[in-house]
Structures are given as C-alpha cells and as structure tokens.
Design a protein around this motif. Sequence first.
Motif, mmCIF file in Angstrom:
data_model
loop_
_atom_site.group_PDB
_atom_site.id
_atom_site.type_symbol
_atom_site.label_atom_id
_atom_site.label_comp_id
_atom_site.label_asym_id
_atom_site.label_seq_id
_atom_site.Cartn_x
_atom_site.Cartn_y
_atom_site.Cartn_z
ATOM 1 N N ASN A 166 0.825 -1.209 0.000
ATOM 2 C CA ASN A 166 0.000 0.000 0.000
ATOM 3 C C ASN A 166 0.860 1.261 0.000
ATOM 4 O OD1 ASN A 166 -2.348 -1.522 0.019
ATOM 5 N ND2 ASN A 166 -2.537 -1.478 2.246
ATOM 6 N N SER A 167 1.947 1.259 0.770
ATOM 7 C CA SER A 167 2.834 2.429 0.801
ATOM 8 C C SER A 167 3.506 2.630 -0.552
ATOM 9 C CB SER A 167 3.893 2.269 1.897
ATOM 10 O OG SER A 167 3.307 2.257 3.173
ATOM 11 N N PRO A 177 9.047 9.948 -2.049
ATOM 12 C CA PRO A 177 10.056 8.961 -1.662
ATOM 13 C C PRO A 177 9.506 7.960 -0.648
ATOM 14 C CG PRO A 177 10.477 11.032 -0.549
ATOM 15 C CD PRO A 177 9.355 11.290 -1.512
ATOM 16 N N LEU A 178 10.017 6.742 -0.715
ATOM 17 C CA LEU A 178 9.672 5.683 0.227
ATOM 18 C C LEU A 178 10.968 5.091 0.762
ATOM 19 C CD1 LEU A 178 7.659 3.703 1.566
ATOM 20 C CD2 LEU A 178 7.764 2.331 -0.530
ATOM 21 N N ASP A 219 1.665 7.206 9.535
ATOM 22 C CA ASP A 219 1.822 6.258 8.430
ATOM 23 C C ASP A 219 3.089 5.414 8.532
ATOM 24 O OD1 ASP A 219 -0.561 6.900 7.255
ATOM 25 O OD2 ASP A 219 0.288 8.321 5.824
ATOM 26 N N ASP A 220 4.018 5.772 9.429
ATOM 27 C CA ASP A 220 5.205 4.942 9.641
ATOM 28 C C ASP A 220 4.789 3.636 10.313
ATOM 29 O OD1 ASP A 220 6.660 7.045 8.631
ATOM 30 O OD2 ASP A 220 7.384 7.740 10.575
ATOM 31 N N LEU A 221 5.488 2.565 9.999
ATOM 32 C CA LEU A 221 5.125 1.257 10.562
ATOM 33 C C LEU A 221 6.366 0.495 10.972
ATOM 34 C CD1 LEU A 221 2.636 -0.887 10.763
ATOM 35 C CD2 LEU A 221 3.778 -1.923 8.797
ATOM 36 N N VAL A 222 6.336 -0.095 12.167
ATOM 37 C CA VAL A 222 7.379 -1.029 12.584
ATOM 38 C C VAL A 222 6.748 -2.399 12.688
ATOM 39 C CG1 VAL A 222 7.008 -0.511 15.033
ATOM 40 C CG2 VAL A 222 9.138 -1.571 14.302
ATOM 41 N N ASN A 236 6.949 8.738 2.334
ATOM 42 C CA ASN A 236 7.198 10.181 2.228
ATOM 43 C C ASN A 236 8.399 10.613 3.063
ATOM 44 O OD1 ASN A 236 4.726 11.091 0.619
ATOM 45 N ND2 ASN A 236 3.769 9.990 2.316
ATOM 46 N N THR A 237 9.429 9.764 3.067
ATOM 47 C CA THR A 237 10.642 10.048 3.831
ATOM 48 C C THR A 237 11.842 9.955 2.908
ATOM 49 O OG1 THR A 237 9.634 9.077 5.809
ATOM 50 C CG2 THR A 237 12.012 9.384 5.832
#
Length: 313
Positions: A166-167, A177-178, A219-222, A236-237
């Motif tokens: 999805n990202s 950017p991803l 939206d960040d995921l660990v 978006n990083t």
Amino acid sequence: MNLDQLLSAFPHLVGPLRILIVDDQPVNIRVLHGVFRGKFEVLMATNGEQAIAVCRSQRPDIVLLDVVMPDISGHEVCRQLKADPDTKDIPVIFVTSQAEDSEEALGFEIGAVDFISKPVNPVTVLARVRTHLALKLQNDLLRSMAMIDGLTAVANRRNFDNALTNSWRRCLRDGAPLSLVLLDLDCFKQFNDRYGHQAGDSCLVAVAKTLKLALRRPDDLVARYGGEEFACILPNTDAKGAANRGASMREQVKALEIEHADSQVGPFVSISVGLVTLVPHASTSAEMLLEAADQQLYRAKDTGRDRVCAIEL
C-alpha cells in the motif's frame, strides 16, 4: 458492543472519530455539521474530487455523501473510494432526496452501507452514523488483532507485506520517496544461549517498544519481520530523514543498556541497520526495495555490526 462501549474499552486503539460530509450545497453541510458538532471531528468537502482527496489524506471513519453533485456524482465518488485499497474500508452513507428503490439498489451495489433521505432528521442521522461507526470499529479491531505480532505487539509479517504494498502504491501515485529499514539484533543467538529464551523474549519486547517510539508519524510502521529481525516502513521520507531515523533507532536501542556479555560489539544489546530510499516508478518494485534493504543489512553485519548502512536508489 455499541459505539460508547467500544470507545471506552479500547481508548488506546481508537482515536478521535472523523466524519466527512460531502455536499455541494453549504446549507446542507451546515445542517449535518450541527448534528455532529461536539460529538465527532467533522471534515467537509463541496465536490467529488475534493472528497476523494480528503479521504486519501485524512482517512475519515465514515463519509456522508450527496448523490447529485456538479463535477463527479456521488455514485462515481463511491466507486473510486471502493476501488482504492487505501479507502475501500471507509463506510459510505448516501444522503439523497432520490428515494427510488432503483437508486438504493445501485448504491448498495457499488458499496454504500446505508441511505439517509433529505431533508434529514437529526435523530435518525445520528443514530445511523453511530451504528455504522460501531460496526467499522469492530471490524477495524478484528483486523488489527489479526495483524499484530503476539509477542512484541507491533505489526506482524502479514501486516508488513500489506503495508509495504500500500505504501509503494501511494508513493508511486504521489511521486513521493519511500524508505525501508531492516534491522537485526546483534549476536542474538548468543544472548539466548547465555540468558535463556524468556530473557530473549523480554529483550525483543523492549526493542520493539523502543522502535515504535522512534517513529514519529501515523503512516510509519514497525513490524517484526521474523525472529530477531524488524522492519520499518517510512513513506514520504527522503534519504536524509530515513538516515536520521535509522541512527536514532540504533542509539535508542543501545540506550536501553540491556546486558549482553557475549556480544562481539559491546556490553549491551545493539542492532545492525540496513536502509534504502527510492521514489517508486514503473521500472521498480517493492520487492526490489526489500532486496536492497536486505543487502544493506548484510553489509552492516559484515562490516562489524552495530551500525547503519544506507543507499539511495
């Protein structure tokens, strides 16, 4: 459970509930806003394109959607929302003056969960919205539990795979950017051999909690990628931002000062970090991103561990 019971039982999982009202007539928006003011966070859109953009960026918990609008009809807005993996689970209630059976049949066919007739009855609107919010929260909680690692309480591998897809799709669409981080606890077999598997589990839990706190955006995921390996998705990083996050994770894990007498790199538990950043495009893939991050993790371990190795593609 009704809505109030869900909000009371799971306050740590359920944030402020958001309702998106979509109507090209400001007077209709004002009426509905008055129904929900003080009860929920209210978002507004006056046309179909704006509604789709708000759903993608703000992720409302439910949409009250006018059917007849000048640019894109409510039916087409609903179709587009249901076709997008990022918005397909948002319930849509049509608010319409068209009460024909054929209209309702079409609405249900394209994915709506309910209809509300104009002019609206505030009591009826509030009751129906609360019912569908409760159903959505129940489904969200069930999906969440199926996507959580049982030991560390972060995302599991299945969740990671879905989130990466999805990202990737979102960043491809937006030209953004991803960044992807893979990290591994150094000499963890030796840690388990000396301190036992119960201590090893406690160590994994502490590290997972630290990694989660190091991430700053919703939206960040660990995720627990497998064994003592974790993965972090940073949409978006850019490369600089991702490098800062990777370095922060490494430092914060060391700051836990979990004793590791058999480590080859120091007295405390440490991590090796592999990191890759790219802007997705048609000739690349999420699998390529994952492979590149794995290569950087191997490089970090091969060159001495307890370090961050990064590349921008």
